[in-house]
Scaffold this motif. Sequence first.
Motif, PDB file in Angstrom:
ATOM      1  N   SER A   1       0.814  -1.223   0.000  1.00  0.00           N
ATOM      2  CA  SER A   1       0.000   0.000   0.000  1.00  0.00           C
ATOM      3  C   SER A   1       0.842   1.265   0.000  1.00  0.00           C
ATOM      4  O   SER A   1       0.324   2.348   0.234  1.00  0.00           O
ATOM      5  N   TRP A   2       2.119   1.154  -0.308  1.00  0.00           N
ATOM      6  CA  TRP A   2       2.997   2.317  -0.228  1.00  0.00           C
ATOM      7  C   TRP A   2       2.589   3.444  -1.168  1.00  0.00           C
ATOM      8  O   TRP A   2       2.848   4.602  -0.904  1.00  0.00           O
ATOM      9  N   LEU A   3       1.911   3.141  -2.252  1.00  0.00           N
ATOM     10  CA  LEU A   3       1.482   4.206  -3.161  1.00  0.00           C
ATOM     11  C   LEU A   3       0.323   5.022  -2.596  1.00  0.00           C
ATOM     12  O   LEU A   3       0.059   6.124  -3.052  1.00  0.00           O
ATOM     13  N   LEU A   4      -0.379   4.476  -1.629  1.00  0.00           N
ATOM     14  CA  LEU A   4      -1.544   5.143  -1.063  1.00  0.00           C
ATOM     15  C   LEU A   4      -1.203   6.057   0.105  1.00  0.00           C
ATOM     16  O   LEU A   4      -2.027   6.858   0.515  1.00  0.00           O
ATOM     17  N   ILE A   5      -0.008   5.922   0.641  1.00  0.00           N
ATOM     18  CA  ILE A   5       0.383   6.699   1.814  1.00  0.00           C
ATOM     19  C   ILE A   5       1.101   7.968   1.368  1.00  0.00           C
ATOM     20  O   ILE A   5       2.135   7.896   0.702  1.00  0.00           O
ATOM     21  N   PRO A   6       0.559   9.127   1.706  1.00  0.00           N
ATOM     22  CA  PRO A   6       1.228  10.365   1.307  1.00  0.00           C
ATOM     23  C   PRO A   6       2.556  10.542   2.037  1.00  0.00           C
ATOM     24  O   PRO A   6       2.713  10.110   3.176  1.00  0.00           O
ATOM     25  N   VAL A   7       3.482  11.147   1.352  1.00  0.00           N
ATOM     26  CA  VAL A   7       4.804  11.427   1.903  1.00  0.00           C
ATOM     27  C   VAL A   7       4.812  12.867   2.397  1.00  0.00           C
ATOM     28  O   VAL A   7       4.395  13.776   1.682  1.00  0.00           O
ATOM     29  N   ARG A   8       5.269  13.059   3.622  1.00  0.00           N
ATOM     30  CA  ARG A   8       5.347  14.402   4.193  1.00  0.00           C
ATOM     31  C   ARG A   8       6.671  15.044   3.796  1.00  0.00           C
ATOM     32  O   ARG A   8       7.726  14.445   3.957  1.00  0.00           O
ATOM     33  N   VAL A   9       6.613  16.261   3.292  1.00  0.00           N
ATOM     34  CA  VAL A   9       7.819  17.038   3.033  1.00  0.00           C
ATOM     35  C   VAL A   9       8.001  17.967   4.223  1.00  0.00           C
ATOM     36  O   VAL A   9       7.129  18.777   4.539  1.00  0.00           O
ATOM     37  N   MET A  10       9.139  17.811   4.890  1.00  0.00           N
ATOM     38  CA  MET A  10       9.424  18.554   6.105  1.00  0.00           C
ATOM     39  C   MET A  10      10.590  19.507   5.859  1.00  0.00           C
ATOM     40  O   MET A  10      11.570  19.146   5.195  1.00  0.00           O
ATOM     41  N   ILE A  11      10.457  20.723   6.384  1.00  0.00           N
ATOM     42  CA  ILE A  11      11.507  21.728   6.247  1.00  0.00           C
ATOM     43  C   ILE A  11      11.653  22.476   7.560  1.00  0.00           C
ATOM     44  O   ILE A  11      10.803  22.375   8.453  1.00  0.00           O
ATOM     45  N   ASP A  12      12.706  23.263   7.654  1.00  0.00           N
ATOM     46  CA  ASP A  12      12.907  24.102   8.830  1.00  0.00           C
ATOM     47  C   ASP A  12      11.822  25.174   8.876  1.00  0.00           C
ATOM     48  O   ASP A  12      11.456  25.745   7.843  1.00  0.00           O
ATOM     49  N   GLU A  13      11.328  25.422  10.038  1.00  0.00           N
ATOM     50  CA  GLU A  13      10.253  26.394  10.230  1.00  0.00           C
ATOM     51  C   GLU A  13      10.591  27.763   9.634  1.00  0.00           C
ATOM     52  O   GLU A  13       9.731  28.428   9.070  1.00  0.00           O
ATOM     53  N   ASP A  14      11.851  28.162   9.715  1.00  0.00           N
ATOM     54  CA  ASP A  14      12.266  29.467   9.203  1.00  0.00           C
ATOM     55  C   ASP A  14      12.197  29.556   7.675  1.00  0.00           C
ATOM     56  O   ASP A  14      12.167  30.652   7.119  1.00  0.00           O
ATOM     57  N   ASP A  15      12.178  28.414   6.991  1.00  0.00           N
ATOM     58  CA  ASP A  15      12.148  28.382   5.529  1.00  0.00           C
ATOM     59  C   ASP A  15      10.743  28.184   4.958  1.00  0.00           C
ATOM     60  O   ASP A  15      10.573  28.135   3.737  1.00  0.00           O
ATOM     61  N   LEU A  16       9.742  28.086   5.812  1.00  0.00           N
ATOM     62  CA  LEU A  16       8.398  27.715   5.376  1.00  0.00           C
ATOM     63  C   LEU A  16       7.822  28.682   4.343  1.00  0.00           C
ATOM     64  O   LEU A  16       7.355  28.262   3.279  1.00  0.00           O
ATOM     65  N   ASP A  17       7.838  29.951   4.613  1.00  0.00           N
ATOM     66  CA  ASP A  17       7.256  30.927   3.682  1.00  0.00           C
ATOM     67  C   ASP A  17       7.966  30.919   2.330  1.00  0.00           C
ATOM     68  O   ASP A  17       7.328  30.933   1.281  1.00  0.00           O
ATOM     69  N   CYS A  18       9.274  30.874   2.359  1.00  0.00           N
ATOM     70  CA  CYS A  18      10.062  30.861   1.120  1.00  0.00           C
ATOM     71  C   CYS A  18       9.771  29.584   0.329  1.00  0.00           C
ATOM     72  O   CYS A  18       9.598  29.618  -0.891  1.00  0.00           O
ATOM     73  N   ALA A  19       9.703  28.459   1.006  1.00  0.00           N
ATOM     74  CA  ALA A  19       9.450  27.172   0.342  1.00  0.00           C
ATOM     75  C   ALA A  19       8.066  27.177  -0.298  1.00  0.00           C
ATOM     76  O   ALA A  19       7.885  26.682  -1.412  1.00  0.00           O
ATOM     77  N   ARG A  20       7.095  27.730   0.372  1.00  0.00           N
ATOM     78  CA  ARG A  20       5.745  27.810  -0.200  1.00  0.00           C
ATOM     79  C   ARG A  20       5.741  28.643  -1.475  1.00  0.00           C
ATOM     80  O   ARG A  20       5.065  28.302  -2.440  1.00  0.00           O
ATOM     81  N   GLN A  21       6.496  29.727  -1.487  1.00  0.00           N
ATOM     82  CA  GLN A  21       6.595  30.562  -2.687  1.00  0.00           C
ATOM     83  C   GLN A  21       7.260  29.823  -3.841  1.00  0.00           C
ATOM     84  O   GLN A  21       6.885  30.008  -4.992  1.00  0.00           O
ATOM     85  N   ILE A  22       8.224  28.990  -3.532  1.00  0.00           N
ATOM     86  CA  ILE A  22       8.938  28.254  -4.576  1.00  0.00           C
ATOM     87  C   ILE A  22       8.043  27.188  -5.209  1.00  0.00           C
ATOM     88  O   ILE A  22       8.002  27.055  -6.433  1.00  0.00           O
ATOM     89  N   ILE A  23       7.304  26.446  -4.390  1.00  0.00           N
ATOM     90  CA  ILE A  23       6.512  25.360  -4.965  1.00  0.00           C
ATOM     91  C   ILE A  23       5.153  25.800  -5.485  1.00  0.00           C
ATOM     92  O   ILE A  23       4.538  25.110  -6.267  1.00  0.00           O
ATOM     93  N   ASP A  24       4.679  26.968  -5.044  1.00  0.00           N
ATOM     94  CA  ASP A  24       3.401  27.484  -5.538  1.00  0.00           C
ATOM     95  C   ASP A  24       3.486  29.003  -5.638  1.00  0.00           C
ATOM     96  O   ASP A  24       2.958  29.733  -4.796  1.00  0.00           O
ATOM     97  N   PRO A  25       4.143  29.501  -6.681  1.00  0.00           N
ATOM     98  CA  PRO A  25       4.392  30.940  -6.789  1.00  0.00           C
ATOM     99  C   PRO A  25       3.145  31.792  -7.095  1.00  0.00           C
ATOM    100  O   PRO A  25       3.209  33.008  -7.059  1.00  0.00           O
ATOM    101  N   ALA A  26       2.025  31.170  -7.361  1.00  0.00           N
ATOM    102  CA  ALA A  26       0.806  31.921  -7.732  1.00  0.00           C
ATOM    103  C   ALA A  26       0.227  32.716  -6.613  1.00  0.00           C
ATOM    104  O   ALA A  26       0.303  32.885  -5.579  1.00  0.00           O
TER     105      ALA A  26
END
Length: 65
Positions: free
Chosen positions: A40-65
């Motif tokens: 069932s490994w295809l059914l389990i979502p994978v969590r992408v984890m980052i440092d809290e300080d990089d959260l806003d920047c990372a969100r802009q990179i993966i969804d710039p809209a």
Amino acid sequence: MLVELGRYDRNLANIIVGRLASDGIEAHAFDGGSSIADGSWLLIPVRVMIDEDDLDCARQIIDPA
């Protein structure tokens, strides 16, 4: 402290980790090997984890809209 950026299918999670790394943001994919034994490994979502300080920047990179 690590925080969750989001949950994605296994392939997309690894693409996101690589994309963030190319911009100098360290990211980790958690749970990628969960339940691989029962198929069932295809059914389990994978969590992408980052440092809290990089959260806003990372969100802009993966969804710039």
